[in-house]
Design a protein around this motif. Structure first.
Motif, PDB file in Angstrom:
ATOM      1  N   ARG A 107     -23.734  -1.684 -17.032  1.00 45.38           N
ATOM      2  CA  ARG A 107     -23.573  -3.152 -17.543  1.00 45.38           C
ATOM      3  C   ARG A 107     -24.779  -4.091 -17.115  1.00 45.38           C
ATOM      4  NH1 ARG A 107     -16.961  -4.522 -17.236  1.00 45.38           N
ATOM      5  NH2 ARG A 107     -16.411  -2.445 -18.297  1.00 45.38           N
ATOM      6  N   ARG A 108     -25.736  -3.726 -15.783  1.00 51.35           N
ATOM      7  CA  ARG A 108     -26.381  -4.290 -14.920  1.00 51.35           C
ATOM      8  C   ARG A 108     -27.145  -4.076 -15.859  1.00 51.35           C
ATOM      9  NH1 ARG A 108     -22.042  -6.311 -13.981  1.00 51.35           N
ATOM     10  NH2 ARG A 108     -22.415  -7.270 -15.611  1.00 51.35           N
ATOM     11  N   LEU A 109     -27.442  -3.166 -16.372  1.00 53.91           N
ATOM     12  CA  LEU A 109     -28.775  -2.641 -17.375  1.00 53.91           C
ATOM     13  C   LEU A 109     -28.889  -3.505 -19.210  1.00 53.91           C
ATOM     14  CD1 LEU A 109     -29.072   0.845 -16.729  1.00 53.91           C
ATOM     15  CD2 LEU A 109     -31.182  -0.366 -16.687  1.00 53.91           C
ATOM     16  N   MET A 110     -27.783  -3.044 -19.249  1.00 54.12           N
ATOM     17  CA  MET A 110     -27.210  -4.290 -20.741  1.00 54.12           C
ATOM     18  C   MET A 110     -27.378  -5.648 -20.496  1.00 54.12           C
ATOM     19  SD  MET A 110     -25.926  -2.394 -22.860  1.00 54.12           S
ATOM     20  CE  MET A 110     -25.103  -3.419 -23.974  1.00 54.12           C
ATOM     21  N   VAL A 119     -38.887 -13.035 -19.988  1.00 59.70           N
ATOM     22  CA  VAL A 119     -38.399 -12.945 -18.717  1.00 59.70           C
ATOM     23  C   VAL A 119     -38.024 -10.938 -19.014  1.00 59.70           C
ATOM     24  CG1 VAL A 119     -36.306 -13.107 -17.733  1.00 59.70           C
ATOM     25  CG2 VAL A 119     -36.572 -14.541 -19.408  1.00 59.70           C
ATOM     26  N   VAL A 120     -38.000 -10.317 -19.546  1.00 60.31           N
ATOM     27  CA  VAL A 120     -37.887  -9.162 -19.652  1.00 60.31           C
ATOM     28  C   VAL A 120     -38.931  -8.497 -19.673  1.00 60.31           C
ATOM     29  CG1 VAL A 120     -37.597  -7.820 -21.847  1.00 60.31           C
ATOM     30  CG2 VAL A 120     -36.244  -6.312 -20.139  1.00 60.31           C
ATOM     31  N   VAL A 128     -37.038  -4.132 -11.475  1.00 55.86           N
ATOM     32  CA  VAL A 128     -35.513  -3.826 -11.423  1.00 55.86           C
ATOM     33  C   VAL A 128     -35.085  -2.837 -12.731  1.00 55.86           C
ATOM     34  CG1 VAL A 128     -33.428  -5.414 -10.972  1.00 55.86           C
ATOM     35  CG2 VAL A 128     -35.175  -6.611 -10.226  1.00 55.86           C
ATOM     36  N   TYR A 129     -35.558  -2.834 -13.709  1.00 56.38           N
ATOM     37  CA  TYR A 129     -34.299  -2.264 -14.961  1.00 56.38           C
ATOM     38  C   TYR A 129     -34.842  -0.589 -14.690  1.00 56.38           C
ATOM     39  CZ  TYR A 129     -33.176  -1.188 -19.426  1.00 56.38           C
ATOM     40  OH  TYR A 129     -32.405  -0.069 -20.381  1.00 56.38           O
ATOM     41  N   ASP A 130     -36.522  -0.851 -13.858  1.00 59.73           N
ATOM     42  CA  ASP A 130     -37.130   0.592 -14.294  1.00 59.73           C
ATOM     43  C   ASP A 130     -35.753   1.366 -13.184  1.00 59.73           C
ATOM     44  OD1 ASP A 130     -38.796   0.739 -15.853  1.00 59.73           O
ATOM     45  OD2 ASP A 130     -40.435   0.054 -14.018  1.00 59.73           O
TER      46      ASP A 130
END
Length: 455
Positions: A107-110, A119-120, A128-130
């Motif tokens: 859910r946080r990855l979404m 931003v991404v 953070v995403y990785d």
């Protein structure tokens, strides 16, 4: 130039990866993205981008759409007490963590995938995403725990992931701050809902993971990470001692802290020590800084901490005579990134400022505190630089999240020209507490809204 601008606009609106740009856009996807990163993030350490298969992994969406099982205190305590005599309870706890953590990470990855392109692609947000993607894949690909040996392997993996994710709060704050500093895009980014979701989920995941990790320790006075008889006066005294140390290093002086309240010396409650330590430090730090800056060249009035214990909760009132908060700023103090620290202080590096707050328990409570506070008081500039007493604007909103997660709250009452009272309400971690039920919420970034799960 027009076709490049059109490509960038399509990227921005649809959040698609540059790898989705077709060849008729003339410029190659790799060249375009590297050009964008060099232009937008000139200080980025690398132009390496997220591979499309990792950013558009349909498995993430599959897990994100699954229902979340709310975490309840009864469940945590039941597993903890029963684990002393029944190994099967530990295996049940392991399977629960193994089942729930990938869904919450998904859910946080979404959430991250729905962020605007500028931003991404920030290197800190990408980090953070990785980290989340790696943890998600690691946990979902592990065989289901069936034996004690399986549980040992899972526990080792959870501990490693907890340690790896410790710096992610720093990275999230750094990325947010860099995005907000962009002169055109920054003012349009309203990311409080996004950060609330990210940080609330971070709290829940760490509680779940570390509760399971520490079930097997069987430490006297603890059930997993919950101290069953935490002394509030001792916790306040410990936080005051460390905060005075940082304040003295920064300003050369620090006010005293007086503890009062009926039966204050007997006030105990079940709670997670590091959560309370963090909240107390942030509130005492703000109060001490205000007192020192508003009484330059004069004696410093003491802070007072009043303890009021009710049947199932405790309220701590931290009072200072630091001049109060101006009326036009009182509504902003719980916004992420808002700070009254001067621009020179606020421009200091982010890394090292935040506590690597963890529920993990060391050999003793005092040793745990020393380890935690050594991170908290770490110099954030180069060796010889000043200690930090604020400047990033994450302390108060994050403290309120910690309080609210377990049913408490944090409120400020200010008397401009005199001082501020901070009311920290915390609930006994026993009884019928249950994590807030998962409902869809609107996570707003900029002018767009997206329906996202909240946990």
């Amino acid at each position: 130039m027009a076709f490049v601008c059109n490509s960038v606009c399509r990227l921005w609106r649809s959040r698609i990866s540059p790898s989705r740009i077709s060849c008729h856009d003339v410029i190659s996807s790799t060249s375009l993205e590297q050009c964008l990163l060099r232009t937008v993030w000139s200080d980025a350490p690398s132009t390496e981008t997220l591979p499309g298969e990792r950013f558009y992994d349909s498995t993430i969406e599959k897990y994100a759409l699954q229902d979340i099982e709310a975490l309840s205190l009864q469940q945590m305590l039941e597993f903890g007490r029963a684990a002393l005599f029944n190994e099967s309870k530990i295996l049940t706890s392991a399977r629960h963590a193994q089942r729930e953590l990938p869904k919450r990470l998904a859910r946080r990855l979404m959430d991250l995938q729905f962020l605007p392109y500028i931003v991404v692609t920030n290197p800190h947000i990408k980090r953070v995403y990785d980290a989340y993607y790696h943890a998600f894949n690691t946990l979902r690909n592990m065989p289901q725990v069936q034996t004690a040996a399986d549980n040992d392997k899972l526990t080792q993996v959870l501990q490693r992931l907890v340690d790896e994710h410790a710096p992610m709060l720093d990275a999230l704050a750094a990325g947010f701050r860099e995005c907000k500093m962009k002169p055109i895009v920054g003012p349009k980014l309203q990311m409080d809902n996004f950060l609330d979701s990210m940080l609330r989920s971070r709290i829940s995941r760490r509680v779940m993971a570390e509760q399971h990790i520490h079930l097997a320790l069987r430490r006297p006075g603890y059930i997993g990470i919950i101290c069953t008889d935490l002394s509030l006066p001792d916790a306040i005294s410990f936080a005051a001692q460390r905060t005075k140390q940082v304040c003295t290093e920064t300003f050369g002086a620090a006010p005293e802290v007086l503890i009062s309240g009926t039966s204050a010396q007997l006030a105990t409650m079940p709670y997670i020590p590091t959560h309370l330590d963090y909240m107390l430090y942030e509130l005492l730090k703000n109060a001490m800084r205000a007192v020192v800056l508003s009484h330059r060249g004069r004696p410093l009035p003491a802070l007072t901490v009043a303890i009021c214990k009710a049947q199932s909760s405790v309220t701590l009132r931290i009072s200072d005579q630091g001049g109060g908060i101006p009326d036009d700023q009182l509504d902003k103090v719980f916004q992420y990134g808002f700070t009254t620290v001067g621009a020179e202080d606020a421009s200091m590096p982010v890394e090292g400022h935040f506590v690597r707050i963890s529920c993990g328990l060391q050999e003793s409570q005092s040793q745990e505190g020393i380890n935690m506070w050594s991170h908290m008081t770490e110099r954030s500039a180069s060796p010889g630089g000043p200690w930090r007493m604020g400047g990033l604007g994450f302390g108060l909103p994050l403290s309120r999240l910690y309080a609210r997660y377990f049913g408490g709250d944090l409120r400020l009452v200010s008397m401009p020209g005199y001082g501020t009272d901070a009311y920290l309400s915390i609930q006994d971690l026993e009884g019928d507490w249950e994590e807030q039920r998962v409902e869809p919420q609107i996570a707003t970034v900029g002018n767009e809204s997206t329906l996202l799960p909240s946990s």
